[in-house]
Design a protein around this motif. Structure first.
Motif, mmCIF file in Angstrom:
data_model
loop_
_atom_site.group_PDB
_atom_site.id
_atom_site.type_symbol
_atom_site.label_atom_id
_atom_site.label_comp_id
_atom_site.label_asym_id
_atom_site.label_seq_id
_atom_site.Cartn_x
_atom_site.Cartn_y
_atom_site.Cartn_z
ATOM 1 N N LEU A 56 -7.088 -25.000 -68.620
ATOM 2 C CA LEU A 56 -6.822 -25.579 -69.943
ATOM 3 C C LEU A 56 -7.193 -27.053 -70.007
ATOM 4 N N VAL A 57 -7.175 -27.730 -68.866
ATOM 5 C CA VAL A 57 -7.411 -29.176 -68.846
ATOM 6 C C VAL A 57 -8.808 -29.528 -69.372
ATOM 7 N N PRO A 58 -9.895 -28.912 -68.858
ATOM 8 C CA PRO A 58 -11.210 -29.232 -69.434
ATOM 9 C C PRO A 58 -11.326 -28.862 -70.912
ATOM 10 N N GLY A 59 -10.657 -27.791 -71.317
ATOM 11 C CA GLY A 59 -10.716 -27.402 -72.729
ATOM 12 C C GLY A 59 -10.101 -28.442 -73.641
ATOM 13 N N ILE A 60 -8.945 -28.987 -73.234
ATOM 14 C CA ILE A 60 -8.310 -30.033 -74.045
ATOM 15 C C ILE A 60 -9.146 -31.302 -74.020
ATOM 16 N N ALA A 61 -9.700 -31.630 -72.858
ATOM 17 C CA ALA A 61 -10.553 -32.817 -72.765
ATOM 18 C C ALA A 61 -11.772 -32.679 -73.668
ATOM 19 N N ALA A 62 -12.337 -31.483 -73.773
ATOM 20 C CA ALA A 62 -13.510 -31.273 -74.628
ATOM 21 C C ALA A 62 -13.197 -31.519 -76.090
ATOM 22 N N ALA A 63 -11.929 -31.356 -76.466
ATOM 23 C CA ALA A 63 -11.559 -31.526 -77.870
ATOM 24 C C ALA A 63 -11.345 -32.979 -78.255
ATOM 25 N N ILE A 64 -10.969 -33.839 -77.285
ATOM 26 C CA ILE A 64 -10.597 -35.205 -77.663
ATOM 27 C C ILE A 64 -11.332 -36.280 -76.874
ATOM 28 N N CYS A 65 -11.954 -35.942 -75.767
ATOM 29 C CA CYS A 65 -12.638 -36.937 -74.951
ATOM 30 C C CYS A 65 -14.138 -36.905 -75.203
ATOM 31 N N GLY A 66 -14.828 -37.893 -74.632
ATOM 32 C CA GLY A 66 -16.271 -37.887 -74.673
ATOM 33 C C GLY A 66 -16.840 -36.953 -73.623
ATOM 34 N N VAL A 67 -18.167 -36.903 -73.547
ATOM 35 C CA VAL A 67 -18.829 -35.991 -72.614
ATOM 36 C C VAL A 67 -18.499 -36.364 -71.170
ATOM 37 N N TRP A 68 -18.618 -37.643 -70.833
ATOM 38 C CA TRP A 68 -18.340 -38.054 -69.472
ATOM 39 C C TRP A 68 -16.868 -37.869 -69.128
ATOM 40 N N THR A 70 -14.888 -35.563 -70.328
ATOM 41 C CA THR A 70 -14.688 -34.127 -70.122
ATOM 42 C C THR A 70 -15.237 -33.686 -68.772
ATOM 43 N N ALA A 71 -16.402 -34.212 -68.406
ATOM 44 C CA ALA A 71 -16.981 -33.861 -67.108
ATOM 45 C C ALA A 71 -16.080 -34.303 -65.964
ATOM 46 N N VAL A 72 -15.528 -35.506 -66.069
ATOM 47 C CA VAL A 72 -14.627 -36.001 -65.027
ATOM 48 C C VAL A 72 -13.388 -35.125 -64.931
ATOM 49 N N MET A 73 -12.804 -34.769 -66.080
ATOM 50 C CA MET A 73 -11.622 -33.915 -66.074
ATOM 51 C C MET A 73 -11.932 -32.542 -65.501
ATOM 52 N N SER A 74 -13.140 -32.044 -65.747
ATOM 53 C CA SER A 74 -13.536 -30.746 -65.196
ATOM 54 C C SER A 74 -13.613 -30.803 -63.678
ATOM 55 N N VAL A 75 -14.199 -31.890 -63.142
ATOM 56 C CA VAL A 75 -14.286 -32.055 -61.691
ATOM 57 C C VAL A 75 -12.893 -32.211 -61.083
ATOM 58 N N LEU A 76 -12.033 -33.004 -61.741
ATOM 59 C CA LEU A 76 -10.670 -33.181 -61.242
ATOM 60 C C LEU A 76 -9.903 -31.859 -61.246
ATOM 61 N N ALA A 77 -10.141 -31.046 -62.269
ATOM 62 C CA ALA A 77 -9.463 -29.751 -62.329
ATOM 63 C C ALA A 77 -9.876 -28.873 -61.157
ATOM 64 N N VAL A 78 -11.170 -28.850 -60.832
ATOM 65 C CA VAL A 78 -11.646 -28.044 -59.713
ATOM 66 C C VAL A 78 -11.078 -28.555 -58.393
ATOM 67 N N LEU A 79 -11.134 -29.865 -58.187
ATOM 68 C CA LEU A 79 -10.621 -30.433 -56.947
ATOM 69 C C LEU A 79 -9.116 -30.201 -56.803
ATOM 70 N N THR A 80 -8.378 -30.390 -57.886
ATOM 71 C CA THR A 80 -6.929 -30.179 -57.837
ATOM 72 C C THR A 80 -6.613 -28.728 -57.526
ATOM 73 N N TYR A 81 -7.383 -27.826 -58.117
ATOM 74 C CA TYR A 81 -7.171 -26.407 -57.839
ATOM 75 C C TYR A 81 -7.350 -26.125 -56.343
ATOM 76 N N VAL A 82 -8.440 -26.650 -55.766
ATOM 77 C CA VAL A 82 -8.720 -26.404 -54.349
ATOM 78 C C VAL A 82 -7.606 -26.962 -53.474
ATOM 79 N N ILE A 107 -17.463 -26.128 -66.780
ATOM 80 C CA ILE A 107 -18.852 -26.236 -67.233
ATOM 81 C C ILE A 107 -18.959 -25.934 -68.725
ATOM 82 N N LEU A 108 -18.315 -24.865 -69.160
ATOM 83 C CA LEU A 108 -18.374 -24.508 -70.585
ATOM 84 C C LEU A 108 -17.704 -25.567 -71.449
ATOM 85 N N ALA A 109 -16.612 -26.139 -70.979
ATOM 86 C CA ALA A 109 -15.933 -27.182 -71.755
ATOM 87 C C ALA A 109 -16.828 -28.408 -71.908
#
Length: 406
Positions: A56-68, A70-82, A107-109
């Motif tokens: 859900l984190v990248p999805g919310i970031a895609a709605a309110i953040c810029g592209v960069w 959102t990309a950072v939040m997507s990477v953080l989500a993957v790393l946090t998951y691992v 990626i989709l977000a």
């Protein structure tokens, strides 16, 4: 010219809400959610794993953040998951399926954010073009111009288009100062084009012609010429077609304009000359109360050929010291509340002036009518709205100054 406040769906307003002291805080909500999901997953039993919710984190970031962002939040989500998932024993780990879910979701977000940002930039560009068009038609006016003190507000019923057919102007000249307020039938660029044609004629005729009736004749002729030209060009003259489901707009050959033409004669400071073309009669607002200008007998501009009794006559109306002439377009007079009741403009202004005579001042009066109209209709305007208030400038009268030019 002032506009209504930002409305729902305005990207500029949304970004402004996500800024503190000029800096963006759009990254805070997705980051808080990421930390909350990680904390909940860490402190629950192995049978209740919520780490996959981190998608859900990248999805919310895609709605309110810029592209960069959102990309950072997507990477953080993957790393946090691992990190979080690896800390659990093997039998409780969510494993590769959820890892792929979080990775693909990020990626989709990010791609969705790219599409969203491009759409917002396009909308902002279109809005800037529309605002520039409006400023070109409704030229900025000094607060004290041509011996008059005035204030105006324009409210667009369409936050995306922001373009309508309302128009107004003040033209000083050797024969006194003239004021024109009106509303072209319909919306969009066709209505703006007609308004620009009328204002161009008014600025020339209002300066040179000694008789206000001659100015009115010039406006009628200009509207007829404009209609005939556009009718000859046909419907496919480059104007964008209306969106599917939108109400049909008038053909340019059938377009007309309601208007109020007012003259402040240089030789009679205690009166105004008024010509109405299918327009709601203005109100004279002063410390002593509110009184309407007598209704006019003119048809809207462009329909003068249908008049049986010829062109409308100029009516001279007494003007008391300190009285303000209040002119509005249909957006005010046709504003309805939840019960379908029209906004009682005259009665509402009369009560306000009785409570505070300073309400009759142009700036205060325009602000009052704007706020009360929006409150009455719950912010749902059915038509573009112009509120225009003007009175003789007392300071210039005392100095004996009368502006010319423009």
């Amino acid at each position: 010219m002032r506009r209504a406040g930002a409305r729902r769906g305005d990207p500029a307003a949304r970004h402004q809400m996500l800024r503190v002291r000029g800096r963006s805080v759009a990254w805070v909500p997705p980051l808080v959610l990421l930390l909350a999901i990680a904390a909940v997953d860490w402190n629950t039993t192995g049978e209740f794993r919520v780490i996959s919710w981190i998608v859900l984190v990248p999805g919310i970031a895609a709605a309110i953040c810029g592209v960069w962002g959102t990309a950072v939040m997507s990477v953080l989500a993957v790393l946090t998951y691992v990190v979080v998932d690896s800390a659990w024993p093997g039998e409780y780990q969510a494993g590769w399926p959820d890892f792929v879910l979080v990775l693909v979701g990020g990626i989709l977000a990010t791609l969705a954010c790219v599409v969203r940002v491009r759409g917002e930039l396009r909308m902002l560009h279109i809005r800037d073009v529309a605002d520039t068009t409006r400023r070109t038609v409704l030229r900025p006016l000094p607060p004290h111009w041509g011996g008059l003190e005035h204030a105006a507000v324009y409210l667009s019923s369409d936050v995306e288009a922001r373009v309508g057919g309302d128009f107004y102007d003040i033209q000083p000249g050797p024969h006194g100062t003239r004021v024109l307020v009106g509303d072209v039938q319909g919306k969009g660029l066709g209505a703006v084009e007609a308004a620009a044609a009328l204002l161009g004629t008014f600025r020339e005729a209002g300066y040179h012609e000694a008789d206000l009736g001659t100015v009115a004749e010039r406006l009628e002729i200009r509207m007829l010429r404009h209609r005939r030209r556009n009718a000859a060009l046909g419907p496919d003259r480059g104007t964008p077609a209306p969106a599917r489901g939108a109400p049909d707009r008038p053909l340019d050959g059938d377009r007309f304009a309601t208007a109020a033409l007012v003259g402040f004669p240089a030789d009679d400071p205690g009166a105004v000359d008024v010509l109405l073309f299918g327009h709601e009669p203005p109100l004279l607002v002063g410390p002593g109360g509110v009184r309407p200008v007598p209704p006019g007998d003119g048809l809207p501009l462009g329909l003068g050929e249908l008049a049986v009794d010829g062109p409308p006559s100029v009516r001279r109306v007494p003007l008391a010291p300190g009285e303000t002439l209040l002119l509005t377009t249909d957006g005010v007079t046709e504003a309805r509340d939840g019960d379908g009741e029209f906004y009682p403009l005259a009665a509402d202004v009369a009560r306000a002036v009785a409570a505070d005579p300073r309400t009759a001042e142009p700036r205060r009066l325009v602000a009052f009518v704007r706020d009360r109209t929006l409150r009455h209709c719950g912010g749902r305007l059915v038509d573009d709205t112009t509120v225009f208030a003007v009175r003789r400038d007392g300071e210039q009268e005392e100095r004996g100054e009368q502006g010319e030019g423009g």
